[in-house]
Design a protein around this motif. Structure first.
Motif, PDB file in Angstrom:
ATOM      1  N   VAL A 166       0.851  -1.192   0.000  1.00 29.07           N
ATOM      2  CA  VAL A 166       0.000   0.000   0.000  1.00 29.07           C
ATOM      3  C   VAL A 166       0.885   1.240   0.000  1.00 29.07           C
ATOM      4  O   VAL A 166       1.644   1.480   0.938  1.00 29.07           O
ATOM      5  CB  VAL A 166      -0.948   0.008   1.212  1.00 29.07           C
ATOM      6  N   PHE A 167       0.799   1.993  -1.057  1.00 30.33           N
ATOM      7  CA  PHE A 167       1.572   3.228  -1.190  1.00 30.33           C
ATOM      8  C   PHE A 167       0.889   4.361  -0.426  1.00 30.33           C
ATOM      9  O   PHE A 167       1.518   5.163   0.238  1.00 30.33           O
ATOM     10  CB  PHE A 167       1.693   3.549  -2.674  1.00 30.33           C
ATOM     11  N   PHE A 168      -0.437   4.431  -0.519  1.00 31.39           N
ATOM     12  CA  PHE A 168      -1.221   5.427   0.199  1.00 31.39           C
ATOM     13  C   PHE A 168      -2.679   4.997   0.165  1.00 31.39           C
ATOM     14  O   PHE A 168      -3.053   4.097  -0.591  1.00 31.39           O
ATOM     15  CB  PHE A 168      -1.066   6.815  -0.426  1.00 31.39           C
ATOM     16  N   GLU A 169      -3.512   5.618   1.001  1.00 31.40           N
ATOM     17  CA  GLU A 169      -4.944   5.326   1.033  1.00 31.40           C
ATOM     18  C   GLU A 169      -5.684   6.390   0.236  1.00 31.40           C
ATOM     19  O   GLU A 169      -5.784   7.540   0.676  1.00 31.40           O
ATOM     20  CB  GLU A 169      -5.466   5.290   2.468  1.00 31.40           C
ATOM     21  N   PRO A 170      -6.205   6.048  -0.928  1.00 31.96           N
ATOM     22  CA  PRO A 170      -6.878   7.049  -1.755  1.00 31.96           C
ATOM     23  C   PRO A 170      -8.288   7.346  -1.256  1.00 31.96           C
ATOM     24  O   PRO A 170      -9.007   6.448  -0.824  1.00 31.96           O
ATOM     25  CB  PRO A 170      -6.924   6.394  -3.136  1.00 31.96           C
TER      26      PRO A 170
END
Length: 203
Positions: A166-170
């Motif tokens: 997970v790179f970021f939570e969109p």
């Protein structure tokens, strides 16, 4: 080239059933999708010449207002489907108890999503192949890809050279912009922005 990677708007929750949960957008989700379309239409330099969507209903319904306002049809690419395709229920990630980022991270690494199972290697390969083809077919004008949190994390993690996960939570209808100069590689210009979001849209 500007490639706008968009997460779908808010969908309904679907309880466990016989399989194949594919929720439509909520009323709030429809307003989020409309606001997204108006934002793109507000600047001729942003208006896309191509719209590509996941085949899943929540993504297609998010793309429809932009298609209507721009007069451009939607290209549906089945490779952009989320890893939960075929699952028997849909629970929005923000409604999950506990560490939701850890849950998605585990799914992307192990292929386990509740009772649903998928091949994480196949998922990653098909997503990256889809974006490779979309970028290769770009004509220098903006393109919009409407997809899902897992899908865009696979693509953007790879682009950033990060480990799979997970790179970021969109947020809903967030926009991540990827650019490429005529002779250069793809690069991330911005992540998870929602310039179209009024407070009442609760993104």
């Amino acid at each position: 080239m500007d490639l706008y990677v968009v997460r779908h708007a808010q969908p309904h929750r679907i309880s466990a059933g016989t399989g194949g949960a594919d929720p439509a957008l909520t009323e709030l989700g429809r307003r989020q999708a409309a606001a997204l379309a108006e934002w793109f239409a507000g600047d001729p330099d942003r208006l896309p010449t191509r719209i590509v969507s996941s085949p899943m209903l929540r993504a297609r319904e998010t793309a429809e207002p932009l298609s209507a306002i721009s007069g451009i049809g939607i290209d549906v690419d089945p490779r952009l489907a989320e890893f939960d395709i075929g699952a028997s229920e849909y629970v929005p990630i923000e409604a999950m108890p506990g560490d939701r980022i850890a849950r998605v991270e585990k799914a992307l690494l192990t292929g386990e999503w509740g009772s649903h199972r998928f091949d994480p290697h196949e998922f990653r390969e098909r997503v990256l192949n889809a974006f490779t083809d979309i970028a290769a077919g770009a004509d220098g004008r903006p393109a919009v890809v409407v997809c899902h949190g897992g899908v865009l994390n696979v693509f953007l993690c790879d682009l950033a050279g990060a480990e799979p996960g997970v790179f970021f939570e969109p947020v809903y209808t967030s926009i991540s912009r990827v650019v490429r100069s005529p002779a250069g590689p793809l690069e991330i210009a911005s992540l998870n922005l929602a310039p179209h979001a009024a407070p009442d849209l609760a993104l």
